[in-house]
Design an enzyme around this catalytic site. Sequence first.
Site, PDB file in Angstrom:
ATOM      1  N   GLY A  15       0.773  -1.235   0.000  1.00 43.19           N
ATOM      2  CA  GLY A  15       0.000   0.000   0.000  1.00 43.19           C
ATOM      3  C   GLY A  15       0.807   1.289   0.000  1.00 43.19           C
ATOM      4  N   SER A  16       2.013   1.271  -0.574  1.00 42.67           N
ATOM      5  CA  SER A  16       2.771   2.532  -0.576  1.00 42.67           C
ATOM      6  C   SER A  16       2.107   3.563  -1.495  1.00 42.67           C
ATOM      7  CB  SER A  16       4.234   2.296  -0.966  1.00 42.67           C
ATOM      8  OG  SER A  16       4.355   1.934  -2.314  1.00 42.67           O
ATOM      9  N   ASN A  17       1.447   3.104  -2.556  1.00 47.32           N
ATOM     10  CA  ASN A  17       0.727   4.056  -3.419  1.00 47.32           C
ATOM     11  C   ASN A  17      -0.528   4.600  -2.727  1.00 47.32           C
ATOM     12  OD1 ASN A  17       1.950   4.485  -6.186  1.00 47.32           O
ATOM     13  ND2 ASN A  17       2.107   2.256  -5.997  1.00 47.32           N
ATOM     14  N   LYS A  93      -6.261  -8.323  -8.703  1.00 43.30           N
ATOM     15  CA  LYS A  93      -7.401  -9.071  -9.249  1.00 43.30           C
ATOM     16  C   LYS A  93      -8.009  -8.312 -10.407  1.00 43.30           C
ATOM     17  CE  LYS A  93      -8.180 -12.086  -5.781  1.00 43.30           C
ATOM     18  NZ  LYS A  93      -8.984 -13.070  -5.198  1.00 43.30           N
ATOM     19  N   LEU A  94      -8.668  -9.066 -11.281  1.00 39.23           N
ATOM     20  CA  LEU A  94      -9.385  -8.413 -12.372  1.00 39.23           C
ATOM     21  C   LEU A  94     -10.637  -7.748 -11.780  1.00 39.23           C
ATOM     22  CD1 LEU A  94      -9.139  -8.118 -15.441  1.00 39.23           C
ATOM     23  CD2 LEU A  94     -10.705 -10.048 -15.660  1.00 39.23           C
ATOM     24  N   ASN A 109      -5.837   2.936 -12.892  1.00 39.24           N
ATOM     25  CA  ASN A 109      -4.871   1.947 -12.384  1.00 39.24           C
ATOM     26  C   ASN A 109      -3.461   2.504 -12.560  1.00 39.24           C
ATOM     27  OD1 ASN A 109      -3.731  -0.625 -11.602  1.00 39.24           O
ATOM     28  ND2 ASN A 109      -3.431  -1.101 -13.780  1.00 39.24           N
ATOM     29  N   HIS A 111       0.446   1.248 -13.139  1.00 43.31           N
ATOM     30  CA  HIS A 111       1.208   0.053 -13.544  1.00 43.31           C
ATOM     31  C   HIS A 111       2.684   0.414 -13.595  1.00 43.31           C
ATOM     32  CE1 HIS A 111       1.883  -3.856 -15.309  1.00 43.31           C
ATOM     33  NE2 HIS A 111       2.675  -3.274 -16.186  1.00 43.31           N
ATOM     34  N   ASP A 152      -4.432  -4.154 -17.162  1.00 44.48           N
ATOM     35  CA  ASP A 152      -3.443  -3.178 -17.630  1.00 44.48           C
ATOM     36  C   ASP A 152      -3.730  -2.624 -19.031  1.00 44.48           C
ATOM     37  OD1 ASP A 152      -2.072  -3.683 -15.247  1.00 44.48           O
ATOM     38  OD2 ASP A 152      -0.914  -5.295 -16.145  1.00 44.48           O
ATOM     39  N   GLU A 181       6.054   6.358  -9.249  1.00 47.94           N
ATOM     40  CA  GLU A 181       4.622   6.071  -9.065  1.00 47.94           C
ATOM     41  C   GLU A 181       4.017   6.974  -8.000  1.00 47.94           C
ATOM     42  OE1 GLU A 181       3.398   1.913  -8.707  1.00 47.94           O
ATOM     43  OE2 GLU A 181       5.357   1.306  -9.447  1.00 47.94           O
TER      44      GLU A 181
HETATM   45  C1  GAR Z   1       3.063  -1.014  -7.559  1.00 50.04           C
HETATM   46  O1  GAR Z   1       4.357  -1.044  -8.117  1.00 50.04           O
HETATM   47  C2  GAR Z   1       2.018  -1.026  -8.659  1.00 50.04           C
HETATM   48  O2  GAR Z   1       2.388  -0.287  -9.797  1.00 50.04           O
HETATM   49  C3  GAR Z   1       1.958  -2.494  -8.971  1.00 50.04           C
HETATM   50  O3  GAR Z   1       1.964  -3.110  -7.716  1.00 50.04           O
HETATM   51  C4  GAR Z   1       2.775  -2.325  -6.822  1.00 50.04           C
HETATM   52  C5  GAR Z   1       2.012  -2.097  -5.544  1.00 50.04           C
HETATM   53  O4  GAR Z   1       2.821  -1.457  -4.591  1.00 50.04           O
HETATM   54  N1  GAR Z   1       0.786  -2.824  -9.764  1.00 50.04           N
HETATM   55  C6  GAR Z   1       0.786  -3.725 -10.749  1.00 50.04           C
HETATM   56  O5  GAR Z   1       1.767  -4.411 -11.013  1.00 50.04           O
HETATM   57  C7  GAR Z   1      -0.524  -3.831 -11.518  1.00 50.04           C
HETATM   58  N2  GAR Z   1      -0.377  -4.640 -12.693  1.00 50.04           N
HETATM   59  P1  GAR Z   1       2.186  -0.767  -3.322  1.00 50.04           P
HETATM   60  O6  GAR Z   1       1.268  -1.801  -2.657  1.00 50.04           O
HETATM   61  O7  GAR Z   1       3.360  -0.444  -2.436  1.00 50.04           O
HETATM   62  O8  GAR Z   1       1.425   0.442  -3.751  1.00 50.04           O
END
Ligand code: GAR
Length: 222
Positions: A15-17, A93-94, A109, A111, A152, A181
């Site tokens: 969950g850093s994003n 998940k989709l 989203n 990516h 994606d 990101e």
């Molecule tokens: C992030 O790098 C995000 O871009 C990726 O998962 C990571 C989640 O990090 N998403 C995908 O690969 C989607 N296809 P986070 O939990 O620290 O935010």
Amino acid sequence: MAEPVRIAVLASGGGSNFQALVDRFNRAGGPQGAVVGVIASRADAGVLRRARRAGVASAVPPPQAGEEETAEFLLETLAAWRSDIVVLAGYMKLVPERVVRAYWGRIVNIHPALLPAFGGKGMYGGRVHRAVIEAGTRITGATVHFVDEAYDRGPILCQWPVPVLAGDTPESVAARVLAVEHQILPAAVESLAAGIVRLGADGRAEWAREWFETEVFTNREG
Ligand code: GAR
């Protein structure tokens, strides 16, 4: 004054994003908007701890839920939070088609690569960066796009490049991309919330003219 835009997040990991969004929106003097809840696809996702700490509501679908039940759970929870915008931040998940349709043009989203390269089913987390290194490409990056029914895919809002350096590992590339990101996701969501970008009738992301008239673009000399 207009009601602040209500942002819901779907996540599966640390969950850093999600945190980057909370840090941007849920603070005094931040942009108009607030992260109001996070739905985690698993009960042990680190994002749930972050939500508790931030005082943000959270929910997890029943573990054995089938597609229909999951769709119902997502729709009900997002509606209960009166969500205006839905952000997939590391959601593995989709998203059920009914949810995509309900939030069409309001669901995005992030990516960790420059789509349409290095995306699709099974392309998440470290796998993306391993594929980038194996392909020998010198540039990767991050992409924010509107969500459609496939993994994606969907109209791209914005992208930012990141170099792949000699001796890089999937972990070192991931760290460099993740830092980007955390910049572009809140910026893209803020632009969507403010109506500066939207999904155009031609199915492409459409940035308002005002954006190109901001000082980022016009304050150049010479
Ligand atoms: C992030 O790098 C995000 O871009 C990726 O998962 C990571 C989640 O990090 N998403 C995908 O690969 C989607 N296809 P986070 O939990 O620290 O935010």
